[in-house]
Scaffold this active site. Structure first.
Site, PDB file in Angstrom:
ATOM      1  N   HIS A 103      15.725   3.808 -52.022  1.00 36.30           N
ATOM      2  CA  HIS A 103      14.779   4.770 -51.463  1.00 36.30           C
ATOM      3  C   HIS A 103      14.608   5.925 -52.443  1.00 36.30           C
ATOM      4  O   HIS A 103      15.524   6.265 -53.180  1.00 36.30           O
ATOM      5  CB  HIS A 103      15.261   5.285 -50.106  1.00 36.30           C
ATOM      6  CG  HIS A 103      14.172   5.940 -49.312  1.00 36.30           C
ATOM      7  ND1 HIS A 103      13.738   7.230 -49.564  1.00 36.30           N
ATOM      8  CD2 HIS A 103      13.413   5.490 -48.282  1.00 36.30           C
ATOM      9  CE1 HIS A 103      12.760   7.537 -48.722  1.00 36.30           C
ATOM     10  NE2 HIS A 103      12.539   6.505 -47.939  1.00 36.30           N
ATOM     11  N   LYS A 140      13.331   3.464 -35.913  1.00 34.98           N
ATOM     12  CA  LYS A 140      12.965   4.782 -35.403  1.00 34.98           C
ATOM     13  C   LYS A 140      13.488   4.938 -33.979  1.00 34.98           C
ATOM     14  O   LYS A 140      13.606   3.953 -33.262  1.00 34.98           O
ATOM     15  CB  LYS A 140      11.437   4.959 -35.428  1.00 34.98           C
ATOM     16  CG  LYS A 140      10.781   4.701 -36.778  1.00 34.98           C
ATOM     17  CD  LYS A 140      11.114   5.758 -37.796  1.00 34.98           C
ATOM     18  CE  LYS A 140      10.392   5.495 -39.111  1.00 34.98           C
ATOM     19  NZ  LYS A 140      10.704   6.524 -40.131  1.00 34.98           N
TER      20      LYS A 140
END
EC number: 4.1.1.39
Length: 473
Positions: free
Chosen positions: A287, A168
């Site tokens: 994902h 992040k």
């Protein structure tokens, strides 16, 4: 076979496709649909319409039906059940002969089962709840490129869940700063770091630059810790050719694992990439970006247990499955159901977990369940209990949000995990005794102590939108 004559015109679907006396064959592909019919359309006709439109039927009789054995190839609606607590819809069970589907092609299966039939006017809403893939069809699919045991052997880590982290902020970092974050997280104690699903090759960080900095960081962390490490390099791309180009480069620089967004990237691309990974000895992380568009509405779409089965057949060594305790949708019973469908060799019917059919995977290897999304150290006892060893627990903000930095966040998660695994191995009730276990571990880990203080009030206590129908009884 008796001589057939052609009679033009339109007839009710139930005359051909509603067969309550039919006993499904072991080789049939079975599907359970939740059907909400339009006003005035009765259940048998609605179920038969879905069977017809997802197999051999069209809106009128055609003379070319006489050129094949329609009694063999047609789908058969063979059972109807009430949906507990909801009289606007019902379950329809449909059997399809295996020869309707190309071998090893989840693309072809979905084109029929969730194709034009979902836009059929006689149906107000339609949801594919579950599929039973016959073992004869399972054996035509390659499945996970490696599987759980092979991956553990590759990374030489056993007896505990693996630890990961999504870097992040998910967008905006330069390649060098991105690599720095990867290094700090891996050096701090994580097994893997990960590209976020929407990191591909943007102006702020092109894919090759990211791959190079990340692999340098991974190798440095391995040398300093003596452990095998990895970073999921997302090779999802605008075209299949570009996807394989990125995968080849990842292999060239020595990366052990790559990543694909299997729904947005497409099932055809995913099946091809899984085959490439199998041929080239690469691990494949999957994902599920865009899944909630398909699976969150309880009346229309595709349930995630179906998307889980499709992924296992198409191929992937990891799959995001939700967390139960984090920020993303997913109740405990349903999540445990699709985790089993991802990992176990045989899963029996269990309506309490939303599983409508027995599913036999034969010798097809299972894949790691990935818990990711809004989790932190306080969730560790529950995660270890829910997911067990064959899982990857990924703490993005729960690593990089640590007040002392990325390495400290990774160390806090590693200490918390090892404390919970040790307590479990000693026979303790980890989820029930979680606070005590973590508090004791924090006495010897200032990183864990600070993490616990930072996130002690953070909870995601929202009601589940897509509840198990059994809970409505």
């Amino acid at each position: 076979m008796a001589v057939k004559t052609y009679q033009a015109g339109v007839k009710e679907y139930r005359q051909t496709y509603w067969m309550p006396e039919y006993t499904p064959l072991d080789t049939d592909l079975l599907a359970c649909f939740k059907i909400t019919p339009q006003a005035g359309v009765d259940r048998e006709e609605a179920a038969a319409a879905v069977a017809a439109e997802s197999s051999t039927g069209t809106w009128t009789t055609v003379w070319t039906d006489l050129l094949t054995d329609m009694d063999y190839y047609k789908g058969r609606a063979y059972r109807i059940e009430d949906v507990p607590g909801d009289d606007t819809c019902f379950y329809a069970f449909i059997a399809y002969p295996i020869d309707l589907f190309e071998e090893g092609s989840v693309v072809n299966v979905f084109t029929s089962l969730v194709g034009n039939v979902f836009g059929f006017k006689a149906i107000r809403a339609l949801r594919l709840e579950d599929i039973r893939f016959p073992i004869a069809y399972v054996k035509t699919c390659n499945g996970p490129p490696n599987g759980i045991q092979v991956e553990r052997d590759v990374i030489n880590k056993y007896g505990r869940p693996l630890l990961g982290c999504t870097i992040k902020p998910k967008l905006g970092l330069s390649g060098k700063n991105y690599g720095r974050a990867v290094y700090e997280c891996l050096r701090g104690g994580l097994d893997f770091t990960k590209d976020d699903e929407n990191i591909n090759s943007q102006p702020f960080m092109r894919w090759k630059q990211r791959f190079d900095f990340v692999q340098e960081a991974t190798l440095k962390a391995e040398q300093e810790t003596g452990e095998r490490k990895g970073h999921y390099l997302n090779v999802t791309a605008p075209t299949p050719d570009e996807m394989f180009k990125r995968a080849e480069y990842a292999k060239e620089i020595g990366a052990p694992i790559i990543m694909h967004d299997y729904i947005t990237g497409g099932f055809c691309a995913n099946t091809g990439l899984a085959q490439w990974c199998r041929d080239n000895g690469m691990l494949l992380h999957i994902h599920r970006a865009m899944h909630a568009v398909l699976d969150r509405n309880p009346h229309h779409g595709i349930h995630f247990r179906v998307l889980t089965k499709i992924l296992r057949l198409s191929g992937g060594d990891h799959l995001h499955t939700g967390t139960v305790v984090g920020k993303l949708e997913g109740d405990r019973a349903s999540t445990l159901g699709w985790i089993d469908l991802l990992r176990e060799s045989y899963v029996p019917e269990d309506r309490s977990r939303g599983i409508f059919f027995d599913q036999d995977w034969g010798s097809m290897p299972g894949a790691f369940a990935v818990a990711s999304g809004g989790i932190h150290v306080w969730h560790m006892p529950a995660l270890v209990t829910i997911f067990g060893d064959d899982s990857v627990l990924q703490f993005g903000g729960g690593t990089l949000g640590h007040p002392w930095g990325n390495a400290a966040g990774a160390a806090a998660n590693r200490v918390a995990l090892e404390a919970c695994v040790q307590a479990r191995n000693e026979g303790r009730q980890v989820e029930k005794e979680g606070r005590e276990i973590l508090t004791a571990a924090a006495q010897h880990s200032p990183e864990l102590k600070i993490a616990m203080e930072t996130w002690k009030e953070i909870k995601f206590e929202f009601d589940t939108v897509d509840k198990l129908d059994v809970t409505n009884k």
